[in-house]
Scaffold this active site. Structure first.
Site, short mmCIF file in Angstrom:
data_model
loop_
_atom_site.label_atom_id
_atom_site.label_comp_id
_atom_site.label_asym_id
_atom_site.label_seq_id
_atom_site.Cartn_x
_atom_site.Cartn_y
_atom_site.Cartn_z
N GLY B 160 0.87 -1.23 -0.04
CA GLY B 160 -0.07 0.00 -0.02
C GLY B 160 0.92 1.26 -0.13
CB CYS B 161 0.45 4.48 -1.75
SG CYS B 161 -1.03 4.95 -1.30
#
Lengths: 358, 358, 358, 358
Positions: B160-161
């Site tokens: 996930g960013c």
């Protein structure tokens, strides 16, 4: 096939926006060897203090801008304030006549000294080959473009960013005789990087965020004679243009809405074909499919110009919209494109075509 | 030297933001041959209608997303909604066991099925090798990083960013035993592209321009167990984290401020050295010189993470700030970096290091 | 009923952002008569050159800032750089002891001279009544708020904008003994107007548009001791706070995410009630319905603070989010609210409650 | 002196941007009593869920939009989609002929049914008195303005926001016979709230942040016949206009650059005087001092239009720039201004003159 030919480069004015973008574009160029970076008041600093996004060059130390630091490179790029390029270029020419000098500033763009003096106020530094490869030369028996001139150049005057946008939007219609070059009207939405790193109150983020403001209204902008010059090259006997730039809340980008009267009696159905013909083979100037309109986002970081054209029959005008990244196709990318031509390299070498979006 | 090895790629979900960015990054990769683009409701359209910035692929037609269209490539990238990757990946594995599948979604990130079920609510699709090459494995006798795992992978779960940003900020202190993994607090400024192309009122430009808004406050964000998982890999016996993302008016970028208590008795002078050691050889994670702070602008379009660390002795906390482009280092760039490792290519091949700024 | 009592005002520093906002708020106040506007380097100019949005006062000429121009008004507002208020205020006190002086700067906020010297570095100018009417005084047998102190004041030290946001977010939990005042962590998203009209490169629109950047990281921000002071007034025996502001692309607004540990053994169900009790009767501080989160847009131009609170049981922390307009509730509106109290006027008189959105 | 006369109001479409702004403006009006708020799909919700900035009305429940809920008020404001006002207004007229109905939509703006059908495509609902008090009626022997018409009105058709900006910019020159009404060119920078709360991909924040995009290019925008209608009222025998709006990254605001040819033989020195004369006594339309240019920021939240004019003698064109807040002077503020006239109240009553900036 082409012979790979690497070249050394010095960039003067590397701490500013134009100089920084030139470095960013050159970092993506497989043949460029960035050797010298210079600055004025920031000389002695690491580049990373001024251009924190250029990680590849963060530790490079800025040399002072002078003929001594700039001489001895295959290519010298001048990203200097208006009026500063002439003397440096003259000195470089003496020391090393084969160096290619690329001027991102305005000093050598105008062919008419009277235009220069009327808009810039000081003595004209002379005219260099104009760095817009796609510029149409419509007066010639077999129409050519400016890249033929650039193929022989050792000096390149890179166009003004607004000029590139408006010229690309209008020139196909001028060259084809479909639109009138008198009474052109262009209004632009401009990102703030076009104003450079000047510390002025109206350029503060607190001011610019969330608002639009015009500047140089009423015919005073220095890009006006340059646009007129290009449209004359494209075939206009004479040109008048009302030109208004407006700052809008974006860092980069120009969206130029440029309109001209359809020549009376012209079949509107011919219009799109003229733009298609002009740009069919251009790698960086794309006429969008009918119904799609350019956005600056689609050109961010890329050397691409997106163009669309429509005929407003009720108003009797052709409306063109052109989007570019003012720092890429409008400055550094256009410069490298012209430089590739001058160096005999493939024109597209090392230049980004795809934008960074959303 | 490495053997040049080109590979074919299919990208599923090419009309969205993550899929579009994957294409943009792959277009800059010298060995990637983009063969198939798929979409769901946009199948049959030209890519240019959805990704007008990807000029190189504007005329490509989107195929429907299905194992039939995706099979037969060296690499398949899944840019699909959460929950959709598992079935596609299983089918691809049957048809072509040597295909490398890269999942940009969340389905295969978590190693603990209970975590998955607590935060996502449906059945866990299984765990894949985690695509963060810089992740520290501090528990081992000779500390290694995650790239050793990726070198053998044929499946990659891209982080996930937000997780990438917070993990890179904190892990050196965790691995070195200098900061406490309990009571970590992270607050992020996030660009809107992280929310995808969802048509929701609070994501409209009229709403988002000029304002900041939080979301998923109070421990509900799905990236929380993933951050905890990473910090455990980096050496934390147990982790608690208060995590709050806030949407701010930028299209891209994450600025993660992540703090943790300095372990009592720790010499603050040791802190910076731990971060220096962790990232000294990393091509994409840069600890800035003391006194410089990360900005998201400096990472825009690049696969770079900029990190800074400070000790607040009065508060007894180490404060880290990490900037990334959520779509590049946070998604597509990180994915290609991991893919390079899995393919035996140079890890940095084709990945941009320099941001597009200003 | 109250007796209508109009008052004359002078505003020193009228060309800056805080001074301009003070004028905007006072223009909406039915009893304020704006008589004198002063400036330093802009003295002699029309206000319209510096505050083009204040149409009602566009032709007013700025006088030089000095005791001579400021004396003789019922109220004097000082919107001056830090360190400049002390001398002016002393002189005004001599000339006209009944004048109410409102200081928008920091000089008179801190009660502890050592705090002042540690964070500001010069001699402390003394402590004035603190201009946050909603500040809880929890140590008293019957809990009161700061407005009781302000009712007698002739000097008002207006709080720092960040301080107002963080204090309003956390103080109900402190006063109720539900959260720990040690190890508070606050991270803020800040609009650029908070930085004033300073001409610095990192405050340019070209830089700020589209990016987030932190500043004063690691415990150096001058608002830290002021937050701690407020939380002590609200009942904390001692306070430590990790405080990080981040500039995001908006002109106005603060979104403060402030978290503190839930006191071990506390029933999470008690938390919301404490905030409800604290703000039930407050006209300008609104606890949002559960599930709604504050946005800065909803407070733009208004004297309103929007607050929300959540308990993250996994992390053991209470998370509060507070949105204000830094120039209104954070500066000029809060100042007029306190001034209303000091003048015996209705506290809400002339103050906007509804924001300008979208 | 005027007799204070309070009036009751119902607002239909209160959950949208135009309806919300009408409420915000009415909240500042000393004589308005907001009684009924209606919505379509949001009926039954509290207003605070849709307009979180309107704190004063946060708990009001939205009724369904119907003649039953709207009847029985002194004033009904319709903020409905195009085409929906006609039927509601007809029903209200039957039930209560003395109710003043204010239509923020387009249905009743155009006096020429053929124009309506050409641009909107369905049957024309009829023409109402046009709500632009400053509109010049130049054909009359003693020039008047539209406010004379509005003084007798019980129906008000509020102008389109773009129309207001362009009309105010150009009409003084038209009325004075100094500029040609043929070949007018207008290009506008528009904030996103002008597009309403429509959930369309190109209106997402991720798209709009940091970019400019045109729409309705080439003569298709529905505001074109309305501008032409106004310029005819101001004295133009016939009008052609090329009109291009562009969305730029701001939530509110219109910056309209509108140019027209100077009538050949006209003394440029006469131009400024014509604008001065037209607006000398206008409370909300301000011609700026020479050299100052309008910005949208200076009008944010205010009912003010800022106008500037310049003569570009080389181009033979007069260039006007007008800034307004599209939701205030362009919609809700202009509506209340007209309503004040119709009610016999002071025209400026309750309307903000000073913008919220920076």
């Amino acid at each position: 096939m082409f012979m790979r030919m690497s070249f050394t480069v010095a960039v003067a004015g590397a701490s500013g926006y134009a100089g920084g973008e030139m470095l960013r574009v050159l970092l993506g160029h497989p043949e460029a060897r960035i050797e010298t970076l210079t600055a004025h008041s920031s000389a002695g600093n690491a580049l990373g203090e001024h251009q924190p996004h250029l990680r590849s060059l963060a530790d490079r130390i800025l040399a002072p801008t002078s003929p001594d630091t700039l001489a001895g490179h295959d290519v010298v790029v001048l990203a200097l304030p208006h009026g500063a390029s002439g003397a440096v270029a003259a000195e470089l020419a003496q020391r090393d006549p084969t160096t290619i000098v690329v001027d991102l500033g305005a000093d050598h763009r105008l062919s008419n000294a009277a235009d220069w003096e009327a808009y810039y106020g000081n003595a004209h530094a002379g005219t260099w080959p104009y760095g817009l490869p796609e510029l149409l030369h419509a007066g010639e028996s077999v129409p050519t473009k400016q890249r033929a001139v650039l193929a022989e150049a050792t000096r390149i005057a890179v166009p003004g960013c607004n000029v590139t946008a408006v010229t690309l939007g209008l020139q196909p219609g001028i060259a084809a005789g479909l639109i009138e070059p008198l009474d052109v009207v262009a209004v632009l939405a401009n990102g703030y990087s076009g104003a450079g790193k000047s510390l002025k109150p109206h350029l503060l983020a607190a001011e610019g965020l969330g608002m639009a403001q015009p500047y140089a209204v009423g015919g005073t902008h220095r890009h006006i004679p340059e646009i007129a010059q290009n449209l004359r090259v494209a075939g206009a006997p004479d040109v008048t243009i009302s030109f208004t730039p407006t700052l809008v809340p974006m860092s980069r980008g120009i969206l130029a809405t440029a309109t001209a009267r359809l020549v009376p009696g012209t079949d509107p159905a011919l219009v799109r074909a003229a733009w298609e013909t002009a740009y069919a083979d251009e790698p960086f100037v794309h006429l969008l499919p009918a119904g799609q309109w350019p956005t600056t986002a689609a050109t961010l970081g890329a050397n691409t110009a997106l163009v669309q054209v429509a005929v407003d029959e009720r108003a009797g005008r052709v409306v063109t919209v052109t989007a570019i990244d003012n720092l890429v196709k409008g400055t550094a990318g256009g410069a490298v494109q012209s430089l590739n031509v001058a160096l005999g390299l493939p024109e597209t070498l090392g230049l980004p075509l795809d934008g960074v979006a959303p």
